[in-house]
Motif scaffolding. Structure first.
Motif: not given
Length: 304
Positions: A204-231
């Motif tokens: 709970v303590r660590c779920f801050t604006r910083k973490t929210i924005r980083a984690s959304c970027a993480d999932y956005r990467a998984a759906a795009t650039v990471d998926r392309a690398m894996d393909e």
């Protein structure tokens, strides 16, 4: 940092912060002697998720439990640049962290997002990873290629968090961190009772604006650039070459939707063993004794 409370979950572990070339500052705790073992957590957690087994592992290994860039007490570069939060970027951080601690080669265990970082590291840096343990994930590419209604209902955040236009960030920042955490990790049929209250408070303590924005970027990467690398890697026949352990919860969304998780991983790794554990998704906290026993055997500190 003075604003970090002493949660008391990793007694004897020293804290450190290491800057990496990719613009991240990685927070970690480490302890023990022997061969190095890097532990990486998942979303929306921190390195604390290993607290039930890390002290016992430190009796045999130099254990390093690190927060991924942007998560926990780690920081990272601009999350509006999706590639900044790819698994490749996260893996590079941890290679540099281990080098700074004096380890060019090491064992690695990851849960959830941390396991995906481990998968990428084993492909990008095969000379670094001696043995790899992957906890309760399917290969990212396999997930995207085999999405279904059942999977989407259990893994809604995979398609919500990558959305563009600041949509997920704004919505996640609009609710109390505790309210969200209770609903995100309190899985149906399992609940919150498996978590130590001190660990939950850390999440709970660590779920801050910083973490929210980083984690959304993480999932956005998984759906795009990471998926392309894996393909590209899969098409080129690149597979995990080091010995690999796959553990998954029989009651997790991974086990319930995809059933024989180990069979799937045989298309992605050349030397693999696996096991279904009697737990849900949060394997290190829900089945710590079983996980520890497997780690000690697999990483060479227990009976074969």
């Amino acid at each position: 940092m003075a604003d970090r409370p002493d949660h008391g979950l990793l007694p004897g572990f020293a804290a450190a912060d290491i800057e990496t070339s990719g613009g991240a500052r990685i927070h970690l705790r480490h302890a023990g002697q022997g061969l190095p073992l890097l532990l990486l957590h998942g979303n929306p957690q921190t390195h604390v998720c290993w607290h039930r087994i890390a002290p016992r592992l430190a009796e045999h290994f130099h254990v390093v439990a690190a927060d991924l860039r942007g998560y926990g007490d780690s920081t990272g570069p601009d999350p509006s640049v999706t590639a900044n939060y790819s698994f490749r970027a996260m893996a590079q951080d941890q290679v540099e962290v281990m080098r700074a601690l004096g380890h060019e080669r090491f064992f690695l265990a990851g849960h959830d997002r941390g396991a995906r970082v481990g998968h990428r590291m084993a492909l990008d840096h095969p000379e670094r990873v001696l043995r790899l343990a992957l906890l309760d994930i399917l290969p990212t590419l396999h997930v995207w290629r085999n999405a279904s209604a059942e999977w989407a209902m259990k893994s809604w955040h995979w398609v919500f968090m990558p959305q563009e236009g600041d949509l997920p960030e704004t919505m996640l920042e609009s609710v109390p961190a505790r309210w969200y955490m209770e609903r995100k990790i309190g899985k149906k049929g399992v609940g919150l009772s498996i978590f130590d209250p001190r660990a939950f408070e850390e999440y709970v303590r660590c779920f801050t604006r910083k973490t929210i924005r980083a984690s959304c970027a993480d999932y956005r990467a998984a759906a795009t650039v990471d998926r392309a690398m894996d393909e590209a890697d899969f098409a080129a026949g690149r597979r995990i070459a080091c010995p690999t352990l796959v553990l998954f919860g029989g009651g997790s969304h991974t086990g319930e939707v995809f059933d024989d998780v180990t069979a799937v991983w045989r298309d992605y790794a050349t030397d693999l063993v696996g096991d279904r554990l009697p737990c849900g998704h949060y394997v290190p906290e829900h089945a710590p004794d079983e996980t520890l026993a497997w780690f000690l055997r697999f990483f060479g500190a227990g009976p074969a």
